[in-house]
Design an enzyme around this catalytic site. Structure first.
Site, PDB file in Angstrom:
ATOM      1  N   HIS A  87       0.836  -1.200   0.000  1.00  0.00           N
ATOM      2  CA  HIS A  87       0.000   0.000   0.000  1.00  0.00           C
ATOM      3  C   HIS A  87       0.874   1.254   0.000  1.00  0.00           C
ATOM      4  O   HIS A  87       0.668   2.180  -0.793  1.00  0.00           O
ATOM      5  CB  HIS A  87      -0.919  -0.013   1.223  1.00  0.00           C
ATOM      6  CG  HIS A  87      -1.800   1.185   1.341  1.00  0.00           C
ATOM      7  ND1 HIS A  87      -3.135   1.148   1.027  1.00  0.00           N
ATOM      8  CD2 HIS A  87      -1.549   2.453   1.731  1.00  0.00           C
ATOM      9  CE1 HIS A  87      -3.656   2.343   1.227  1.00  0.00           C
ATOM     10  NE2 HIS A  87      -2.703   3.156   1.656  1.00  0.00           N
ATOM     11  N   GLU A  88       1.869   1.280   0.883  1.00  0.00           N
ATOM     12  CA  GLU A  88       2.733   2.459   0.970  1.00  0.00           C
ATOM     13  C   GLU A  88       3.611   2.589  -0.269  1.00  0.00           C
ATOM     14  O   GLU A  88       3.909   3.702  -0.709  1.00  0.00           O
ATOM     15  CB  GLU A  88       3.585   2.403   2.245  1.00  0.00           C
ATOM     16  CG  GLU A  88       2.776   2.382   3.536  1.00  0.00           C
ATOM     17  CD  GLU A  88       1.733   3.482   3.645  1.00  0.00           C
ATOM     18  OE1 GLU A  88       1.978   4.615   3.177  1.00  0.00           O
ATOM     19  OE2 GLU A  88       0.647   3.217   4.193  1.00  0.00           O
ATOM     20  N   HIS A 111       1.766   4.436  -2.994  1.00  0.00           N
ATOM     21  CA  HIS A 111       1.916   5.886  -2.812  1.00  0.00           C
ATOM     22  C   HIS A 111       3.279   6.340  -3.327  1.00  0.00           C
ATOM     23  O   HIS A 111       3.387   7.328  -4.055  1.00  0.00           O
ATOM     24  CB  HIS A 111       1.807   6.270  -1.327  1.00  0.00           C
ATOM     25  CG  HIS A 111       0.442   6.170  -0.757  1.00  0.00           C
ATOM     26  ND1 HIS A 111      -0.612   6.937  -1.166  1.00  0.00           N
ATOM     27  CD2 HIS A 111      -0.045   5.387   0.242  1.00  0.00           C
ATOM     28  CE1 HIS A 111      -1.693   6.648  -0.454  1.00  0.00           C
ATOM     29  NE2 HIS A 111      -1.374   5.699   0.405  1.00  0.00           N
TER      30      HIS A 111
END
Length: 158
Positions: A67-68, A71
């Site tokens: 998820h990170e 980003h």
């Protein structure tokens, strides 16, 4: 798992799932309480909540890292890394990252519960906050309430 092992894991996941290198730092941040991780736009490092590993295991940790990294890679490509964008949702689904971090239970924080009882019908109410017995009445019979006790309970975050 140490910060060095986390760094190696993040670099490995980035190469394996995104086909791009992760050239910044990834560290555990025990001050994170309600989130699984955080990507910093200014210096591009990633913070990971260590409780995600200890409470939920490596599979959840990898989902949060992915998820990170979504980003991270979107931001470095000049695209918006916001959760609502189509590019974010598509890339997250493609790599199999977690959309949300699982909820953490508090670490034994204690909360008080206040018990009130209707003086007319006997209905018992349990509340986490004090209520003004001069202002509030029983919802069943409109009778007066009185504080009958206080107890300590385990609470959950959120």
């Amino acid at each position: 798992m140490t910060d060095q092992e986390l760094q190696a894991l993040v670099e490995h996941i980035s190469l394996r799932d995104f086909g791009k290198a992760f050239k910044h730092h990834a560290i555990f941040n025990s001050r994170l309480k309600t989130t699984g991780g955080r990507y910093h736009l200014t210096d591009h490092h990633i913070d990971i909540n260590p409780k995600m590993l200890t409470n939920f295991g490596t599979e959840t940790l990898e989902g949060i890292i992915k998820h990170e990294l979504v980003h991270y890679h979107l931001h470095l490509a000049g695209l918006s890394g916001k959760h609502a964008t189509k590019a974010f949702k598509q890339l997250l689904a493609a790599v199999g990252g977690l959309r949300y971090a699982p909820r953490l239970k508090s670490s034994g924080q204690l909360a008080h519960a206040y018990e009130y009882q209707c003086q007319t019908c006997g209905q018992v109410y349990v509340r986490r906050r004090h209520i003004n017995v001069e202002k509030y009445v029983c919802s069943r019979c409109r009778g007066r309430l009185s504080l009958i006790g206080e107890r300590t309970i385990n609470s959950e975050v959120g």
